[in-house]
Design an enzyme around this catalytic site. Sequence first.
Site, PDB file in Angstrom:
ATOM      1  N   ASN A   9      71.244   4.245  51.770  1.00 15.09           N
ATOM      2  CA  ASN A   9      70.420   4.382  52.826  1.00 15.09           C
ATOM      3  C   ASN A   9      69.013   4.012  52.531  1.00 15.09           C
ATOM      4  O   ASN A   9      68.515   4.603  51.579  1.00 15.09           O
ATOM      5  CB  ASN A   9      70.344   5.960  53.213  1.00 15.09           C
ATOM      6  N   LYS A  11      66.459   4.065  54.113  1.00 12.27           N
ATOM      7  CA  LYS A  11      65.014   4.506  54.598  1.00 12.27           C
ATOM      8  C   LYS A  11      63.991   3.623  54.984  1.00 12.27           C
ATOM      9  O   LYS A  11      64.097   2.728  55.416  1.00 12.27           O
ATOM     10  CB  LYS A  11      64.614   5.880  53.463  1.00 12.27           C
ATOM     11  N   HIS A  95      70.686  12.901  59.250  1.00 17.95           N
ATOM     12  CA  HIS A  95      70.079  13.005  57.924  1.00 17.95           C
ATOM     13  C   HIS A  95      68.827  14.025  57.949  1.00 17.95           C
ATOM     14  O   HIS A  95      68.251  14.248  58.760  1.00 17.95           O
ATOM     15  CB  HIS A  95      69.123  11.753  57.702  1.00 17.95           C
ATOM     16  N   GLU A  97      66.068  14.251  56.467  1.00 20.16           N
ATOM     17  CA  GLU A  97      64.856  13.960  56.924  1.00 20.16           C
ATOM     18  C   GLU A  97      64.656  13.849  58.384  1.00 20.16           C
ATOM     19  O   GLU A  97      63.573  14.126  59.178  1.00 20.16           O
ATOM     20  CB  GLU A  97      64.530  12.567  56.150  1.00 20.16           C
ATOM     21  N   GLU A 167      74.813  16.566  52.133  1.00 17.81           N
ATOM     22  CA  GLU A 167      73.395  16.299  50.980  1.00 17.81           C
ATOM     23  C   GLU A 167      72.794  17.535  50.955  1.00 17.81           C
ATOM     24  O   GLU A 167      72.015  17.946  51.970  1.00 17.81           O
ATOM     25  CB  GLU A 167      72.786  15.152  51.810  1.00 17.81           C
ATOM     26  N   GLY A 173      65.955  12.922  46.863  1.00 15.39           N
ATOM     27  CA  GLY A 173      64.715  12.308  46.426  1.00 15.39           C
ATOM     28  C   GLY A 173      64.195  13.183  45.347  1.00 15.39           C
ATOM     29  O   GLY A 173      62.714  13.012  45.114  1.00 15.39           O
ATOM     30  N   SER A 213      70.194  12.351  45.075  1.00 17.44           N
ATOM     31  CA  SER A 213      69.675  11.688  43.475  1.00 17.44           C
ATOM     32  C   SER A 213      70.866  11.442  42.699  1.00 17.44           C
ATOM     33  O   SER A 213      71.209  11.592  41.487  1.00 17.44           O
ATOM     34  CB  SER A 213      69.023  12.850  42.715  1.00 17.44           C
TER      35      SER A 213
HETATM   36  P1  PGA Z   1      68.446  10.045  47.226  1.00 19.75           P
HETATM   37  O1  PGA Z   1      68.500  10.122  48.693  1.00 19.75           O
HETATM   38  O2  PGA Z   1      69.626   9.518  46.608  1.00 19.75           O
HETATM   39  O3  PGA Z   1      67.116   9.193  46.956  1.00 19.75           O
HETATM   40  O4  PGA Z   1      68.362  11.278  46.874  1.00 19.75           O
HETATM   41  C1  PGA Z   1      69.872  10.277  49.171  1.00 19.75           C
HETATM   42  C2  PGA Z   1      69.720  10.318  50.813  1.00 19.75           C
HETATM   43  O5  PGA Z   1      68.616  10.821  51.317  1.00 19.75           O
HETATM   44  O6  PGA Z   1      70.597  10.092  51.497  1.00 19.75           O
END
Ligand code: PGA
Length: 250
Positions: A9, A11, A95, A97, A167, A173, A213
């Site tokens: 992803n 983003k 997601h 976010e 997740e 993140g 992460s």
């Molecule tokens: P990350 O993000 O690997 O940077 O923690 C995962 C995601 O948001 O799908």
Amino acid sequence: MRSKIVAGNWKMNKNSEETEDLINELIDKLPTDGNTKIIIAPTFINLASAVDHTEFTNIRVAAQNMHQAENGAYTGEISADMLKSIGVNTVILGHSERRSIFHETDAVISFKVDTALKHDMTVIFCFGEELKDRQNKQHFNIVENQLRDGLFHIDKSAWANIILAYEPVWAIGTGETASPEQAQEMHEFIRETVRKVFGSDIAEDVSILYGGSVKPDNAAAIFSKPDIDGGLIGGAALKADDFVAIVNGI
Ligand code: PGA
């Protein structure tokens, strides 16, 4: 048999040139003979070129979001039909976010799921608890509710087009990862929850990805768990070497 999947992803990262560069590097470095399905999700404006560049490879291209309506007065939004018309058949929905920054509710996400399925798209359905939920020992309830409210209204036959992505929000993140044991515990619970409602065949066949992460140095331990079928990768998907190392960790 369920599939092993690693999805990146991207983003809101990578302009047009950078997208092309990263895809070229991935094409050079990713294994071509494995059984793992590889998905990348660049930003909307780079999807068409990503589809062109990956045409003769084993990389599939996904959108990071889409609107639930077929078309209409929704300034700034993108429909399922638009995605399909450029060859994008997979979409990430729900997601964290989108849920937290753009206030998408389970109800909105469930509409998006319906629209995507109606267009015969594959949905990567994201869900996961926040830190406070885990601290209050509510994480299993929260996850079950997100599944029931956002996804469990679908027909049994639609499960062939569903990929689940657990997740935990506190791990996205942040550099903080669920331990392989914590992730496995939740994935087992998720599979069991699917089993109770839709039966064993669907529960055994659905791929459940872990996201939060995932890095080259923790991927293999996470992917070694029996109910973890791959990963949804954010930050580490932006560097070809890291993403390839994660794919090789499966
Ligand atoms: P990350 O993000 O690997 O940077 O923690 C995962 C995601 O948001 O799908």
